[in-house]
Write an enzyme that holds these catalytic residues in place. Sequence first.
Site, PDB file in Angstrom:
ATOM      1  N   LYS A 170       1.249   4.051  -2.832  1.00  0.00           N
ATOM      2  CA  LYS A 170       0.516   5.814  -2.393  1.00  0.00           C
ATOM      3  C   LYS A 170       1.800   6.465  -2.689  1.00  0.00           C
ATOM      4  CE  LYS A 170      -3.596   5.246  -1.037  1.00  0.00           C
ATOM      5  NZ  LYS A 170      -4.717   5.510  -2.102  1.00  0.00           N
TER       6      LYS A 170
ATOM      7  N   TYR B 159       0.780  -1.260  -0.134  1.00  0.00           N
ATOM      8  CA  TYR B 159       0.038   0.018  -0.089  1.00  0.00           C
ATOM      9  C   TYR B 159       0.968   1.148   0.068  1.00  0.00           C
ATOM     10  CZ  TYR B 159      -3.598   3.194   1.772  1.00  0.00           C
ATOM     11  OH  TYR B 159      -4.630   3.882   2.101  1.00  0.00           O
TER      12      TYR B 159
HETATM   13  P1  NAD Z   1     -13.349   2.614   1.475  1.00  0.00           P
HETATM   14  O1  NAD Z   1     -13.075   1.064   1.546  1.00  0.00           O
HETATM   15  O2  NAD Z   1     -14.628   2.939   2.346  1.00  0.00           O
HETATM   16  O3  NAD Z   1     -13.596   3.022  -0.078  1.00  0.00           O
HETATM   17  C1  NAD Z   1     -12.860   2.614  -1.079  1.00  0.00           C
HETATM   18  C2  NAD Z   1     -13.683   2.356  -2.235  1.00  0.00           C
HETATM   19  O4  NAD Z   1     -13.336   2.032  -3.285  1.00  0.00           O
HETATM   20  C3  NAD Z   1     -14.948   1.426  -1.910  1.00  0.00           C
HETATM   21  O5  NAD Z   1     -16.033   1.744  -1.927  1.00  0.00           O
HETATM   22  C4  NAD Z   1     -14.511   0.140  -2.921  1.00  0.00           C
HETATM   23  O6  NAD Z   1     -15.690  -0.768  -3.502  1.00  0.00           O
HETATM   24  C5  NAD Z   1     -13.866   1.185  -4.191  1.00  0.00           C
HETATM   25  N1  NAD Z   1     -13.258   0.165  -4.996  1.00  0.00           N
HETATM   26  C6  NAD Z   1     -12.132  -0.560  -4.564  1.00  0.00           C
HETATM   27  N2  NAD Z   1     -11.519  -1.233  -5.428  1.00  0.00           N
HETATM   28  C7  NAD Z   1     -12.016  -0.686  -6.791  1.00  0.00           C
HETATM   29  C8  NAD Z   1     -11.888  -0.845  -8.266  1.00  0.00           C
HETATM   30  N3  NAD Z   1     -11.121  -1.623  -8.608  1.00  0.00           N
HETATM   31  N4  NAD Z   1     -12.826  -0.055  -8.813  1.00  0.00           N
HETATM   32  C9  NAD Z   1     -13.483   0.759  -8.727  1.00  0.00           C
HETATM   33  N5  NAD Z   1     -13.748   0.688  -7.192  1.00  0.00           N
HETATM   34  C10 NAD Z   1     -13.125   0.163  -6.173  1.00  0.00           C
HETATM   35  O7  NAD Z   1     -12.123   3.412   1.905  1.00  0.00           O
HETATM   36  P2  NAD Z   1     -11.815   4.733   2.042  1.00  0.00           P
HETATM   37  O8  NAD Z   1     -11.227   5.178   3.609  1.00  0.00           O
HETATM   38  O9  NAD Z   1     -12.869   5.662   1.942  1.00  0.00           O
HETATM   39  O10 NAD Z   1     -10.564   5.274   1.091  1.00  0.00           O
HETATM   40  C11 NAD Z   1     -10.789   6.041  -0.063  1.00  0.00           C
HETATM   41  C12 NAD Z   1      -9.413   6.347  -0.443  1.00  0.00           C
HETATM   42  O11 NAD Z   1      -8.534   7.033   0.742  1.00  0.00           O
HETATM   43  C13 NAD Z   1      -8.475   5.095  -0.823  1.00  0.00           C
HETATM   44  O12 NAD Z   1      -7.646   5.303  -1.886  1.00  0.00           O
HETATM   45  C14 NAD Z   1      -7.667   4.916   0.557  1.00  0.00           C
HETATM   46  O13 NAD Z   1      -6.474   4.287   0.360  1.00  0.00           O
HETATM   47  C15 NAD Z   1      -7.371   6.512   0.968  1.00  0.00           C
HETATM   48  N6  NAD Z   1      -7.159   6.712   2.320  1.00  0.00           N
HETATM   49  C16 NAD Z   1      -7.860   6.677   3.262  1.00  0.00           C
HETATM   50  C17 NAD Z   1      -7.691   6.789   4.732  1.00  0.00           C
HETATM   51  C18 NAD Z   1      -8.522   6.870   5.745  1.00  0.00           C
HETATM   52  O14 NAD Z   1      -8.267   7.344   6.910  1.00  0.00           O
HETATM   53  N7  NAD Z   1     -10.009   6.406   5.444  1.00  0.00           N
HETATM   54  C19 NAD Z   1      -6.048   7.153   4.864  1.00  0.00           C
HETATM   55  C20 NAD Z   1      -5.219   7.438   3.960  1.00  0.00           C
HETATM   56  C21 NAD Z   1      -5.667   7.151   2.572  1.00  0.00           C
END
Ligand code: NAD
Length: 299
Positions: free
Chosen positions: A168, A164
């Site tokens: 990133k 990951y």
């Molecule tokens: P989440 O799991 O709630 O949302 C991710 C979404 O992406 C899901 O709805 C999933 O179905 C969709 N997805 C996954 N693979 C896919 C694909 N191949 N094609 C289309 N859709 C796909 O997670 P989140 O926390 O909302 O994360 C959103 C983004 O933010 C991600 O890139 C994650 O790495 C990043 N992020 C989140 C946090 C946090 O604190 N939540 C921190 C750092 C980075």
Amino acid sequence: MGLLDGKVAIVTGAGGGLGEAYAKLFAKEGAAVVVNDLGGARDGTGADRSAAQKVVDEIIAAGGRAVANGDDVSTVQGGENICNAALENFGRVDILVCNAGILRDKTFANTSEQDWDAVIKVHLKGTYCCAMPVWKWMKDNGGGTMVFTSSTSGLYGNFGQTNYGAAKAGIYGMVRVMSIEGRKYNIRVMGLAPGAYTRMTSDLPGRKDREPDPMSLPENVAPGVLYMVSDLAKDHSGKILGVSSRGVREIKMVQTAGFDPGRPYTAEEVAKNADKVFFPTEDRTVTVQPVAPAQPQPA
Ligand code: NAD
């Protein structure tokens, strides 16, 4: 008057979590939104194309404009279909937020080739696949704004997230390079390191079995991302912002003044000057006060 009146936005992975909150806020601010989501599990297995439709139904019920797309961001065809959904339904695309993501956390020694490939594919290749057709359209049509989702796990490092973190940090590289290439086409490219309570983070150590802090829900992060995609941030490109419910800050690659004798040197000399080579602290939250802009001099 909304901040995104007349704009068309694509948000990938918007069937839940942060992407859903961005899509709903963008629609509320006047954008027509393509809500993409494959709807799989957190580790990327499975698919449920109703996830995106549910968010679209809620946006439309609230008076907004949106269409659902269930394509996989990590294929070239999927990226093209997502871009075409914007062009066919709304005639243009002004904003792309690459947000879709999965997790397969393991220590490096336990990371299988499948875990490595799956995570790199959705995050890093997924950003490439979605950005390419939109970039080509924006390049020929006056420009636009892209926000790519990175993470402090890649920018600072985090235990158990080599795959990951690598994806990133790669996305951070895309932001830096594409922002330079985008200048002549009026395409802004920004990086985002969000922090929120979602299904991705709900069972992190210290969070499991705890009620979410309502403050850290995605709705409270979305205004920072709205700022990034709106014209309020039009003077900023190539930058990465840490955005949480508690605030917004720029994260930057920095270097020390270094040991820089301006002549050939020995390894022993480098060791002797280690205090100039390295930062005095590992602390990643050192806060630098922005330098005040130069005041205009009287004529
Ligand atoms: P989440 O799991 O709630 O949302 C991710 C979404 O992406 C899901 O709805 C999933 O179905 C969709 N997805 C996954 N693979 C896919 C694909 N191949 N094609 C289309 N859709 C796909 O997670 P989140 O926390 O909302 O994360 C959103 C983004 O933010 C991600 O890139 C994650 O790495 C990043 N992020 C989140 C946090 C946090 O604190 N939540 C921190 C750092 C980075």
